[in-house]
Design a protein around this motif. Structure first.
Motif, PDB file in Angstrom:
ATOM      1  N   THR B 165       0.841  -1.202   0.000  1.00 15.93           N
ATOM      2  CA  THR B 165       0.000   0.000   0.000  1.00 15.93           C
ATOM      3  C   THR B 165       0.875   1.250   0.000  1.00 15.93           C
ATOM      4  OG1 THR B 165      -1.404  -1.308   1.425  1.00 15.93           O
ATOM      5  CG2 THR B 165      -2.008   1.008   1.172  1.00 15.93           C
ATOM      6  N   GLU B 166       1.975   1.199   0.784  1.00 16.21           N
ATOM      7  CA  GLU B 166       2.868   2.363   0.869  1.00 16.21           C
ATOM      8  C   GLU B 166       3.502   2.661  -0.494  1.00 16.21           C
ATOM      9  OE1 GLU B 166       2.974  -0.172   2.957  1.00 16.21           O
ATOM     10  OE2 GLU B 166       2.939   0.565   5.023  1.00 16.21           O
ATOM     11  N   GLN B 167       3.872   1.592  -1.179  1.00 16.89           N
ATOM     12  CA  GLN B 167       4.507   1.789  -2.490  1.00 16.89           C
ATOM     13  C   GLN B 167       3.512   2.384  -3.495  1.00 16.89           C
ATOM     14  OE1 GLN B 167       6.012  -2.254  -2.797  1.00 16.89           O
ATOM     15  NE2 GLN B 167       8.116  -1.501  -2.771  1.00 16.89           N
ATOM     16  N   LYS B 168       2.285   1.848  -3.470  1.00 15.51           N
ATOM     17  CA  LYS B 168       1.254   2.381  -4.386  1.00 15.51           C
ATOM     18  C   LYS B 168       1.011   3.864  -4.094  1.00 15.51           C
ATOM     19  CE  LYS B 168      -1.186  -1.993  -4.769  1.00 15.51           C
ATOM     20  NZ  LYS B 168      -2.327  -2.755  -4.301  1.00 15.51           N
ATOM     21  N   GLN B 371      11.361  -0.730  -0.238  1.00 15.79           N
ATOM     22  CA  GLN B 371      10.698  -0.306   0.997  1.00 15.79           C
ATOM     23  C   GLN B 371      11.508  -0.754   2.198  1.00 15.79           C
ATOM     24  OE1 GLN B 371       6.516  -1.081   1.056  1.00 15.79           O
ATOM     25  NE2 GLN B 371       6.317  -0.492   3.199  1.00 15.79           N
ATOM     26  N   ILE B 372      11.862   0.210   3.030  1.00 10.89           N
ATOM     27  CA  ILE B 372      12.566  -0.119   4.272  1.00 10.89           C
ATOM     28  C   ILE B 372      11.653   0.343   5.396  1.00 10.89           C
ATOM     29  CG2 ILE B 372      14.654   0.249   5.651  1.00 10.89           C
ATOM     30  CD1 ILE B 372      16.024   0.947   2.882  1.00 10.89           C
ATOM     31  N   GLY B 373      11.063  -0.629   6.094  1.00  4.14           N
ATOM     32  CA  GLY B 373      10.038  -0.293   7.088  1.00  4.14           C
ATOM     33  C   GLY B 373       8.865   0.343   6.372  1.00  4.14           C
ATOM     34  N   GLY B 374       8.492   1.519   6.812  1.00  2.00           N
ATOM     35  CA  GLY B 374       7.368   2.197   6.171  1.00  2.00           C
ATOM     36  C   GLY B 374       7.824   3.197   5.110  1.00  2.00           C
ATOM     37  N   ILE B 375       9.168   3.278   4.924  1.00  4.68           N
ATOM     38  CA  ILE B 375       9.674   4.300   3.989  1.00  4.68           C
ATOM     39  C   ILE B 375       9.951   3.680   2.626  1.00  4.68           C
ATOM     40  CG2 ILE B 375      11.408   6.109   3.623  1.00  4.68           C
ATOM     41  CD1 ILE B 375      11.983   5.879   6.671  1.00  4.68           C
ATOM     42  N   VAL B 376       9.441   4.357   1.592  1.00  4.00           N
ATOM     43  CA  VAL B 376       9.619   3.859   0.227  1.00  4.00           C
ATOM     44  C   VAL B 376      10.642   4.746  -0.501  1.00  4.00           C
ATOM     45  CG1 VAL B 376       8.464   3.403  -1.979  1.00  4.00           C
ATOM     46  CG2 VAL B 376       7.241   3.028   0.183  1.00  4.00           C
TER      47      VAL B 376
END
Lengths: 298, 408
Positions: B165-168, B371-376
């Motif tokens: 979802t974060e990446q999208k 993606q590292i953790g919540g960071i993209v």
């Protein structure tokens, strides 16, 4: 000033190149003698801080190389055996580069470079690339770079190797000029090189010092062990097989042999005053003879 | 002073001059090839080289406009109208297409523009050319931007991409920053540059070959003992060697860049520097102009270069000969050339995209993210971080390697 070698060892696998060497050196010229593989170069590399001892330490006025760091290296001049040059540099550029490595400021570097190039008689070819130099010229450039920083410790590893007799004499004189108030360690297996200029002799065999003596007294231990006698021309070969022959001299149909031996080799042999070369042959026997023949052949 | 002499040591070598000359010639040839091979067509036949370039530029004059929904609708309508006359239409058994004057007067001058507009109506992975344009329903207008957004949305949700979802959200957010309407125009020079970055690998290799002897050459020549026993042999000299190598690498590489970019830009012109990347691919998410994208990717390549210099220096400090350094280095640089990605996810692909060869390619249309953790991170950012870190690790290691070198 004192340079101390304390229980210095260098081990390569099971081979001990330098074996528990101890010495305390004060200013003077030290002739480091030994056959090839005796450990001379390894010892010098350790003194120059480019090879780490397996154990033991090197101290200048009580402080180790590690403690002194750049301060130690600023007192050091080193001319390694067969060291390379930068073929695309001129002699002057090479000297200026080495001066920068040795931490000389630009003005001093230029002044010292010109002085030394004059001293080693390379000033006229100073702008020629080093790759065009002969072996002797490269050796002279080598000692000039070692002397750039007025070192207190000057280490010269086989500086005369490969030089013709005239170059060798010139080199000896140069070293004598540079040696004042310094600790100069001059390694060679050519005895005549050190007999003229050394104050002390350090003789090395199998990684250890066999003896460490002032040059005046170094041969005392073999007094009464150097003999001369006349033999028939035809018997020279037979004697050479059994005895350590230092020299032979033809006299009419006879040959005068000079040998080192604990006992009289012949009834009519007479003892003579020992020389440094006799001492070298006494300790190194066949190794020394084969090296001598190689050197003179070369 | 030491930096000056170390720099001179690199420059004076015959091998430096030979390697640089070969590499520059190769770069000039590779980047000059699109100029030599360039050709376009009109009713009279092929127009090659500079005449062809001039002709094509002329064709673009009327097309340098903002692609509004209205403009897209007008262009598609004009295209559709030409199909009303049966004399304009050819049929090869599977699809209809314009022929004769209709083709030469309308399609040929704006072939790239029509392709770009048509691509917005394709599904992800589909390339139908102009096939969909004749049948497109324009009752509610062209909906060009809406179609583009829907295509991107669909692309982000493609199951094989396996995006979180974060990446999208990251890509949607980035894509939304692309300004509409897109300004269209001539951009051939930049298109060639954007598609040829990987050819700079030869320049990168040439720099590495030249600096491979910086430390190991001293061991090989036997000069190590003299310099290491000098006052600054283990301190300032090592730093000077690193600085001069970096300086040489950056200058030599920049010279290659000037040749590589100079040739296409001189031949095709700098036109299009301020145009958005999306005119070369409507789904590209990066909101950059051609110049911005070129500079950003170039920045990444410079970081790759610095890291490769760092790696070369480290190997050089550790190995006895420059040849051994190159034996290790060449595979690192060139083995990825023979490896192809089979997607944009998974450890294999994500690693491949970070290897030096792949890192020279901008891959701006591939939605590659880490993606590292919540960071993209996008692929360009992660490459920049990775190679900056590698440089920071390699240089002290190279320094230590020479400092600890033993003259045996």
């Amino acid at each position: 000033m004192q340079l101390q070698l304390q229980d210095l060892c260098k081990q390569y696998g099971t081979k001990c190149a330098v074996n528990h060497v101890n010495a305390s050196l004060s200013p003077g010229v030290y002739g480091l003698l030994g056959a090839n593989g005796a450990g001379k170069t390894t010892l010098m590399r350790m003194i120059c801080g480019v090879l780490k001892p397996t154990s033991g330490s090197i101290r200048l006025n009580g402080k180790t190389i590690e403690e002194l760091g750049e301060q130690y290296y600023s007192h050091l001049g080193y001319m390694p055996q067969d060291f390379g040059f930068y073929p695309d540099f001129t002699a002057r550029e090479f000297m200026l580069y080495m001066a920068a490595v040795k931490g000389l400021d630009t003005k001093t570097a230029k002044k010292r470079t010109e002085q030394l190039l004059h001293m080693v008689n390379l000033h006229e070819v100073a702008n020629k690339k080093v790759k065009s130099y002969s072996g002797g010229m490269k050796q002279r450039l080598g000692i000039a770079q070692a002397e750039l920083n007025h070192p207190l410790i000057l280490i010269l590893d086989e500086p005369t190797a490969g030089l013709d007799p005239k170059e060798r004499i010139r080199f000896r004189n140069l070293i004598s000029d540079f040696a004042k108030e310094k600790i100069v360690i001059l390694s060679t297996h050519i005895v005549s090189d050190v007999s003229y200029i050394a104050d002390y002799i350090l003789m090395m065999k199998n990684g250890q010092f066999l003896l460490s003596e002032p040059i005046e007294t170094v041969t005392e231990g073999i007094k009464g062990k150097v003999w001369e006698f006349l033999v028939d021309n035809k018997k020279v070969e037979e004697y050479s097989r059994h005895l350590s022959v230092v020299n032979l001299h033809h006299e009419n149909n006879m040959v005068r042999l000079r040998v080192v031996s604990d006992t009289a080799p012949m009834a009519d042999a007479v003892t003579v005053e020992p020389s440094l070369e006799d001492l070298f042959l006494y300790h190194f026997g066949e190794d020394a003879q084969s090296e001598r023949s190689n050197d003179y052949a070369g | 002073m030491l930096v000056k002499y170390e720099f001179l040591k690199i420059l004076r070598k015959k091998s430096t001059i030979i390697v640089m000359a070969i590499s520059l010639l190769l770069t000039a040839f590779l980047f000059g090839l699109p100029i030599l091979q360039f050709q376009t067509y009109n009713q009279d036949g092929v127009i090659k080289g500079f005449d062809g370039i001039a002709y094509e530029k002329e064709q673009y004059k009327d097309l340098s406009v903002p692609i509004t929904d209205e403009y897209a609708a007008q262009t598609i309508t004009e295209y559709q109208k030409l199909f009303e006359n049966p004399e304009n239409v050819g049929y090869d058994g599977s699809e209809k297409f314009l022929i004769g004057d209709a083709y030469w007067n309308y399609v040929a001058p704006r072939e790239n523009l029509l392709s770009m507009i048509a691509s917005a109506y394709d599904s992800p992975g589909e390339n139908s050319g102009f096939n969909k344009l004749p049948e497109l329903d324009l009752t509610d207008g062209a909906k060009f931007y809406q179609s583009r957004n829907e295509k991107i949305e669909s692309l982000l949700n493609t199951p094989s991409r396996d995006m979180s979802t974060e990446q999208k959200e990251y890509w949607s957010n980035m894509s939304s920053k692309v300004e509409a309407p897109l300004q269209y125009g001539y951009h051939e020079g930049w298109k060639i540059i954007m598609s040829s970055f990987e050819l700079l690998m030869f320049a990168l290799l040439a720099v590495c070959i030249v600096i491979a002897p910086v430390f190991s050459g001293e061991y090989q020549a036997g000069t190590d003992s003299v310099i290491l026993s000098g006052k600054y042999g283990k301190t300032k000299l090592v730093t000077a060697k690193i600085i001069s190598s970096m300086l040489f690498g950056v200058l030599a590489f920049t010279l290659h860049i000037i040749v590589a970019f100079g040739l296409p830009l001189a031949a095709f012109g700098t036109d299009g520097w301020n145009l958005p990347l999306q005119i070369a691919g409507t789904t590209i998410p990066y909101p950059f102009t051609f110049l911005q994208a070129t500079l950003i990717n170039l920045g990444v390549i410079y970081l790759v270069l610095l890291a490769m210099i760092g790696l070369t220096l480290f190997l050089s400090a550790k190995m006895k000969s420059p040849y051994i350094v190159l034996i290790v280095l060449v595979p690192v640089l060139f083995i990825p050339l023979f490896l192809s990605p089979n997607g944009t996810t998974g450890a294999y692909n994500l690693t491949l995209f970070l290897l030096p060869y792949r890192s020279t390619m901008p891959e701006i249309d591939k939605y590659i993210s880490y993606q590292i953790g919540g960071i993209v991170f996008n692929v360009l950012s992660i490459r920049a971080i990775l190679y900056a870190v590698l440089t920071a690790i390699m240089l002290p290691l190279a320094k230590l390697g020479f400092k600890k070198h033993q003259v045996v």
